[in-house]
Write an enzyme that holds these catalytic residues in place. Structure first.
Site, mmCIF file in Angstrom:
data_model
loop_
_atom_site.group_PDB
_atom_site.id
_atom_site.type_symbol
_atom_site.label_atom_id
_atom_site.label_comp_id
_atom_site.label_asym_id
_atom_site.label_seq_id
_atom_site.Cartn_x
_atom_site.Cartn_y
_atom_site.Cartn_z
ATOM 1 N N GLU A 392 -21.506 -2.454 151.949
ATOM 2 C CA GLU A 392 -20.470 -2.751 150.947
ATOM 3 C C GLU A 392 -19.292 -1.783 151.116
ATOM 4 O O GLU A 392 -18.151 -2.117 150.809
ATOM 5 C CB GLU A 392 -21.048 -2.644 149.523
ATOM 6 C CG GLU A 392 -20.220 -3.416 148.491
ATOM 7 C CD GLU A 392 -20.932 -3.591 147.154
ATOM 8 O OE1 GLU A 392 -21.165 -4.733 146.735
ATOM 9 O OE2 GLU A 392 -21.257 -2.562 146.520
ATOM 10 N N HIS A 421 -45.677 -3.503 164.338
ATOM 11 C CA HIS A 421 -46.464 -4.729 164.496
ATOM 12 C C HIS A 421 -45.654 -5.934 164.063
ATOM 13 O O HIS A 421 -46.209 -6.975 163.721
ATOM 14 C CB HIS A 421 -47.764 -4.590 163.710
ATOM 15 C CG HIS A 421 -48.538 -3.388 164.145
ATOM 16 N ND1 HIS A 421 -49.396 -3.399 165.218
ATOM 17 C CD2 HIS A 421 -48.511 -2.112 163.705
ATOM 18 C CE1 HIS A 421 -49.893 -2.184 165.400
ATOM 19 N NE2 HIS A 421 -49.364 -1.383 164.492
ATOM 20 N N LYS A 526 -18.109 -14.329 143.788
ATOM 21 C CA LYS A 526 -18.251 -14.424 142.322
ATOM 22 C C LYS A 526 -17.329 -15.518 141.794
ATOM 23 O O LYS A 526 -17.704 -16.306 140.934
ATOM 24 C CB LYS A 526 -17.851 -13.095 141.676
ATOM 25 C CG LYS A 526 -18.893 -12.014 141.753
ATOM 26 C CD LYS A 526 -18.401 -10.829 140.928
ATOM 27 C CE LYS A 526 -19.235 -9.597 141.154
ATOM 28 N NZ LYS A 526 -18.645 -8.397 140.608
HETATM 29 O O1 LIG Z 1 -22.818 -2.358 137.783
HETATM 30 P P1 LIG Z 1 -22.146 -3.680 137.775
HETATM 31 O O2 LIG Z 1 -20.738 -3.610 137.310
HETATM 32 O O3 LIG Z 1 -22.938 -4.683 137.007
HETATM 33 O O4 LIG Z 1 -22.050 -4.178 139.267
HETATM 34 C C1 LIG Z 1 -23.191 -4.397 140.033
HETATM 35 C C2 LIG Z 1 -22.849 -4.488 141.480
HETATM 36 O O5 LIG Z 1 -21.935 -5.540 141.697
HETATM 37 C C3 LIG Z 1 -20.967 -5.131 142.649
HETATM 38 O O6 LIG Z 1 -19.790 -4.867 141.970
HETATM 39 C C4 LIG Z 1 -20.731 -6.182 143.639
HETATM 40 O O7 LIG Z 1 -20.520 -7.381 143.000
HETATM 41 C C5 LIG Z 1 -21.519 -3.871 143.236
HETATM 42 O O8 LIG Z 1 -20.555 -3.092 143.826
HETATM 43 C C6 LIG Z 1 -22.176 -3.277 142.062
HETATM 44 O O9 LIG Z 1 -23.060 -2.260 142.392
#
Ligand SMILES: O=P(O)(O)OC[C@H]1O[C@](O)(CO)[C@@H](O)[C@@H]1O
Length: 613
Positions: A392, A421, A526
């Site tokens: 990331e 294995h 998203k």
């Molecule tokens: O802690 P949050 O804001 O729920 O985000 C969870 C995860 O989602 C992300 O933003 C990626 O969508 C990550 O970087 C982060 O760790």
């Protein structure tokens, strides 16, 4: 050949064509190449040219050099001693001798590291190191609050740590207890990504066999997975502390997990608020919900700590403390490693050495994958943790100057010797598209528990033998590897290796000129997911309208797409209908799912107010 140092000084930006190794010896994917490239100057090690499969003489040269190298234990031993790094206070060693970087490469990298060290220094002093989001990057301050650029942050860090410790002590002692049980016995952690991976890794690595509170995780929006966790808790839901973790406080998967858990509490006649804890940024949706509903406790997350580096904030520390893990020791291990990785002497900086090896092994463009092989069951989740931290952070389309670079470094792994294995066959003999990192733990078992299962040999000796054997066997076949050795898996050493990799990622990001602290790519997925759900509502609304007619009007996919004004989304509409129909929703689909054009759809019930609109 062009002067490498000249090239580096004229261009600090990485590019596939300007990578040092590419200039020395272009990587030959699929060729019978040996890892050490040809350079004009002598180095510690026998050198060879990369070769393509069709280039028989180069292939022979590579094979000859490989044999020569393997037969020259003195040269290898010298290289091992030359490059071995040791951090005495932590009992941590880093061996990079099985990575074939040359002296010239190191000299060039030393130049490049000057800028990386400077950027890191500025980051620690509070620069806006995450320019896209206009944020400081302060995870290092969590383990040394004296470094913070503003005094108020120091107080915040210290007060939060104190309140985590006292809350955990009170929960463990039963001073804070659930309404209908004498004490809390379980933790249900709800969070995803950086709000889950750190706590999961730490729990697996460090939780005692019988922790004061046992932890389980909901880290997805998979309903069956959520049901499974709740079912496993059974009647102990009444003594479960639910910790909802989300930096942003608005992540849909986490919100869904929370709603599902709250429903389970309602159905069991329990008061969720009395057992719920939120870890999130002040005034986030989650924070406001927890405040308004009067949850048991709230702990802060900070905008200057990224999710993937949040394990030493309340995100990782609260669950760890509740499991009886010494969190101050974790912080102390990380602080010692932070100090060790501040030195600007490349050879004495283990994070810089790692970053340099990654650059060498993957040509500074992620051309090879990083396989993480901890030979210790309790470190199983380290590769998964690093997957987010590294991928990331480094997987970026653009560099800091806006050039398209498509950077990254793929991470995968599991544990040794188990993987021996499974996929190590391919690592040894198959596509040479990786470099390995062995994580070695010297202490096999707590003192006094070992026994010899054969004369002179313990179970742990086998594990040790498998690690060393695999390292040698990979090397003998031209596969590079790094070894990180710790004496024991303790809160201190776990804190240290987390800090080691955090710093290595930050330095590497500077080397390749990218922002390691944002994740714009995740937003695209998203956004697309939200669009799918919005389309689903439109489909339902269209179907509702047709189903309210008398007689009911079943619709083909084309008709639905037309009425949704989304003819280009017909495939997605088909998938929405197939998914809903598989889950016995209000929708009735006639025809064969295998031939979408034959499908006609209507709703089993009509809602005159059209609640889907
Ligand atoms: O802690 P949050 O804001 O729920 O985000 C969870 C995860 O989602 C992300 O933003 C990626 O969508 C990550 O970087 C982060 O760790």
């Amino acid at each position: 050949m062009a002067s490498l140092s000249g090239l580096f000084s004229s261009s600090l930006k990485p590019s596939k064509t300007l990578s040092v190794k590419a200039l020395s010896a272009p990587p030959t994917r699929g060729g019978d190449s040996f890892s050490f490239p040809h350079t004009s100057k002598p180095t510690h090690l026998p050198l060879t040219l990369s070769a393509s499969r069709s280039d028989i003489s180069h292939t022979d040269a590579a094979t000859a050099a490989k044999k020569e190298l393997i037969k020259d234990p003195d040269a290898l031993w010298k290289r091992y001693l030359d490059w071995l790094y040791q951090q005495k206070d932590l009992g941590l060693y880093l061996d990079v001798s099985r990575v074939g970087f040359t002296d010239e490469f190191v000299v060039d990298m030393e130049h490049r590291f000057k800028a990386a060290f400077k950027a890191m220094d500025e980051l620690e002093k509070g620069s806006i190191a995450n320019p896209d989001e206009g944020r400081m990057v302060g995870h290092y301050w969590l383990r040394n609050s004296n470094l913070v650029p503003k005094p108020t942050l120091k107080t915040l860090i210290e007060n939060t740590l104190d309140s985590i410790c006292s809350f955990a002590d009170d929960i463990i002692a039963g001073k804070i207890k659930p309404p209908s049980s004498p004490r809390f016995t379980q933790i249900l952690s709800v969070g995803i990504g950086g709000s889950a991976l750190g706590p999961q890794f730490v729990a697996e690595a460090l939780a005692p066999d019988n922790p004061p509170l046992k932890i389980r995780f909901i880290d997805n929006t998979d309903p069956a997975g959520i049901d499974h966790q709740i079912a496993q808790l059974g009647p102990e839901l009444a003594s479960t502390l639910v910790i909802v973790i989300s930096k942003s406080g608005g992540t849909p998967e986490t919100r869904n997990g929370l709603l599902e858990v709250q429903k389970a509490f309602r159905e069991a006649g329990l008061n969720f608020a009395k057992q719920g804890v939120a870890i999130t940024q002040e005034n986030s949706l989650l924070d406001n919900t927890a405040r308004i509903e009067g949850w048991l406790a709230r702990f802060p997350m900070y905008d200057w700590v990224g999710g993937r580096t949040s394990v030493m904030s309340a995100v990782g520390l609260l669950p760890a403390a509740l499991q009886g893990i010494d969190i101050r020791e974790m912080l102390s291990g990380a602080a010692i490693m932070d100090e060790a990785t501040r030195t600007t002497s490349l050879k004495n900086n283990p994070a810089a050495l790692l970053a340099m090896c990654w650059y060498w092994a993957s040509d500074g463009v992620g051309s090879k994958d990083m396989v993480i092989l901890p030979y210790k069951d309790s470190l199983l989740l380290f590769s998964r943790y690093l997957q987010q931290l590294v991928m990331e952070s480094l997987g970026k389309e653009f560099d800091l100057d806006g050039n398209t670079v498509n950077q990254g470094l793929t991470v995968y792994g599991n544990k040794g010797s188990t993987d021996q294995h499974a996929y190590i066959q391919q690592l040894r003999e198959g596509v040479p598209n990786f470099f390995a990192t062995f994580i070695e733990v010297l202490r096999d078992r707590p003192p006094g528990h070992d026994w010899e299962l054969e004369p002179g040999v313990t179970c742990g000796d086998y594990l040790f033998g498998m690690l060393q054997g695999t390292r040698s066997a990979l090397y003998a076949n031209g596969r590079e590897s790094i070894s990180v050795t710790i004496e024991e898996v303790t809160p201190r050493s776990v804190g240290a290796i987390i800090a080691l990799y955090e710093r290595a990622v930050g330095l590497y990001a500077s080397l390749v000129n990218i922002n390691a602290y944002h994740q714009p790519g995740v937003e695209a997925g998203k956004k697309a997911a939200a669009e799918v759900l919005a389309l689903q509502k439109r489909v339902l609304s269209v179907l509702n309208e047709a189903s309210c007619k008398d007689p009911v009007e079943p619709l083909t996919l084309d008709e639905i797409a037309d009425r949704c004004h989304a003819p280009e989304e017909i495939e997605m509409i088909y998938k929405i209908i197939a998914h809903m129909s598989a889950n016995d929703r209000v929708l009735i689909a006639e025809g064969s799912c295998g031939s979408p054009r034959s499908v006609k759809v209507y709703l089993g019930e009509c809602n005159v107010d059209d609640m889907y609109a």
